[in-house]
Write an enzyme that holds these catalytic residues in place. Structure first.
Site, mmCIF file in Angstrom:
data_model
loop_
_atom_site.group_PDB
_atom_site.id
_atom_site.type_symbol
_atom_site.label_atom_id
_atom_site.label_comp_id
_atom_site.label_asym_id
_atom_site.label_seq_id
_atom_site.Cartn_x
_atom_site.Cartn_y
_atom_site.Cartn_z
ATOM 1 N N SER A 45 -0.625 18.952 -69.086
ATOM 2 C CA SER A 45 -0.967 18.693 -67.625
ATOM 3 C C SER A 45 -2.501 18.485 -67.435
ATOM 4 C CB SER A 45 -0.447 19.954 -66.925
ATOM 5 O OG SER A 45 1.437 20.294 -66.878
ATOM 6 N N GLY A 83 -11.025 23.196 -62.292
ATOM 7 C CA GLY A 83 -10.148 23.474 -64.022
ATOM 8 C C GLY A 83 -8.383 23.311 -63.969
ATOM 9 N N HIS A 84 -8.172 22.709 -64.968
ATOM 10 C CA HIS A 84 -6.360 23.036 -65.253
ATOM 11 C C HIS A 84 -6.203 22.616 -66.753
ATOM 12 C CE1 HIS A 84 -3.099 21.670 -64.051
ATOM 13 N NE2 HIS A 84 -3.304 21.259 -63.113
ATOM 14 N N ASP A 85 -4.921 23.508 -67.053
ATOM 15 C CA ASP A 85 -3.930 23.863 -68.140
ATOM 16 C C ASP A 85 -3.463 22.897 -68.736
ATOM 17 O OD1 ASP A 85 -5.907 26.213 -68.745
ATOM 18 O OD2 ASP A 85 -4.733 27.581 -67.434
ATOM 19 N N GLY A 86 -3.093 22.987 -69.637
ATOM 20 C CA GLY A 86 -1.441 22.567 -69.879
ATOM 21 C C GLY A 86 -0.731 22.493 -71.173
ATOM 22 N N GLY A 120 4.776 23.674 -78.323
ATOM 23 C CA GLY A 120 3.820 23.899 -79.311
ATOM 24 C C GLY A 120 2.539 23.473 -79.073
#
Length: 455
Positions: free
Chosen positions: A59, A294-297, A301
């Site tokens: 993401s 920020g951002h995570d993805g 897995g």
């Protein structure tokens, strides 16, 4: 000066402790870049991770899509107030058709109310995003546009389709022409046949077991399909650190647009992160009083993390080939930001030292089924504890091959509304809260998403 040997050693030590099969750490600070590598790309083959290995960034892709939307805004082809109905005539959003109420800003800020975790695979053709969007006529809406925040993958696929219509080409082609080409990113791709030309990571679950599905469907590309090296991701981050100017000096986005993307637009109701907000794509938080973007993805897995401190010209990313990397992320980023900036992230939520159960009425009122596309939560009180069975459903269940999981909800305070949970002892606690919409419909808030009670 960054000490590359030190950060390589710390990555390897902390990743080994956390059981992360493979990872790369990227740091950009004071005009210097360091990339460190650890472990194996695929535990079945034993191929080692190197600095130039590609991982799925999930993401974090949304920031790339948001950047292209802002380019289109600058070109006068669309505005933040343009509705889906105006941008995509003929497209319906749900039975009641919310397309006339949902704007581009709602999509960028996850405030559209559209059911967000729809992972319909509409094939591998260049028309896959168009076909995905046409099926949103069956999507449900959780709340009226602009009235709440709930993380929405579907909204970014809609943004991707708007880019396609205005550019007259596929989202992947626009990504290449607008960003990866001008930024000279030679190791950033979207399709598996492109990724296998590089050293590409394979996802893992249950420690070191490779997954059987490599990635997400192409149809959700604008929400999470980019695969890249840590160095390429840092180069993209620098575009937003440097006011829209690429490393070679070409302007790709105006300074005003970069600033607009980083301004808070809606609160993120995360009790473990006071002051958290969403900008135009970016998530905003505060570490030790300093603003952090920020951002995570997460994909099948694999997990990725990106954080920036614009005022300090600092960007840090961590790319991993496991979904079980939260403890590594927290430990490593605390050290990096602590060393380079003197701040650490807010402490993870913890169970409160209360006599369980909380006041019976406040706990019992939460019992029931909460459901949205891809997730079902069955909450009950048993043996004096509030418990929840989490079941992944629909297309997402096929992708990640998960089993129902029973979790104990531990009170985070005496409110009777805030709790924490975790799947195993070494994992950081995850916050969960209960609330009501304006019309008093009860909901459960977990993982950034509002899930309504259905029974």
């Amino acid at each position: 000066m960054l000490n590359a040997a030190n950060w390589t050693a710390r990555l390897r030590e902390l990743a080994s402790q956390a059981g992360v099969p493979g990872a790369t750490l990227g740091i950009w600070s004071d005009g210097q870049e360091v990339v460190a590598a650890h472990g194996m790309l695929n535990c079945a083959t034993g191929v080692p991770v190197t600095d130039d290995s590609l991982f799925q960034i999930g993401s974090i892709t949304k920031i790339w899509t948001a950047t292209m939307i802002m380019q289109l805004v600058e070109e006068g082809l669309v505005s933040l107030d343009t509705t889906v109905a105006e941008a995509l005539p003929g497209i319906r959003l749900g039975a009641a058709d919310a397309g006339g109420q949902v704007t581009i800003q709602h999509l960028l800020t996850h405030t559209s109310g559209i059911d967000g975790d729809i992972f319909t695979d509409t094939g591998r053709g260049d028309d896959c995003v168009q076909r995905y969007v046409s099926e949103l006529a069956r999507a449900s809406s959780t709340f009226p546009a602009g009235t709440a925040y709930s993380y929405c993958n579907s909204g970014f696929v809609l943004l991707g389709r708007i880019i396609e219509v205005l550019d007259g080409r596929s989202w992947d082609e626009s990504l290449r022409d607008r960003l990866t080409g001008p930024l000279a990113l030679t190791q950033t791709v979207t399709l598996p046949e492109e990724a296998i030309l590089h050293r590409a990571a394979v996802g893992h679950h249950d420690g070191n077991v490779p997954v059987q599905t490599w990635g997400l469907p192409r149809s959700v590309g604008p929400a999470g399909l980019i695969t890249a090296t840590a160095s390429d991701l840092l180069t993209f981050a620098r575009l937003h650190l440097d006011g829209g100017i690429a490393p070679h000096g070409k302007r790709l986005l105006s300074e005003d647009s970069v600033s607009a993307m980083q301004q808070p637009r809606a609160a993120i109701p995360e009790f473990a992160s006071p002051g958290a907000a969403i900008g135009l794509g970016w998530r905003l938080g505060y570490w030790g009083g300093r603003a952090i973007l920020g951002h995570d993805g997460d994909t099948v897995g694999q997990s990725a993390y990106l954080r920036m401190a614009p005022e300090a010209q600092l960007a840090v990313c961590l790319l991993t080939n496991t979904a079980e990397s939260e403890s590594l992320f927290r430990g490593l980023f605390d050290e990096v930001f602590g060393s380079l900036l003197g701040v650490t992230m807010p402490a993870a939520a913890q169970p409160a030292q209360l006599a369980y159960p909380a006041p019976a009425p406040s706990v019992l009122q939460h019992a029931g089924r909460y459901e949205r596309t891809s997730r079902r939560f069955d909450v009950s009180v048993r043996d004096g504890q509030l418990r929840m069975v989490l079941t992944t459903t629909g297309k997402l269940a096929d992708l990640i091959d998960s089993e129902p999981e029973e979790l104990i909800l531990h009170p985070a305070d005496a409110s009777g509304r805030r709790f924490v949970l975790r799947s195993y002892e070494e994992e950081p606690w995850v916050p969960l809260s209960f609330g009501q919409l304006a019309d008093r419909t009860p909901y459960l808030y977990l993982g950034g998403r509002v899930t309504l009670r259905v029974g």
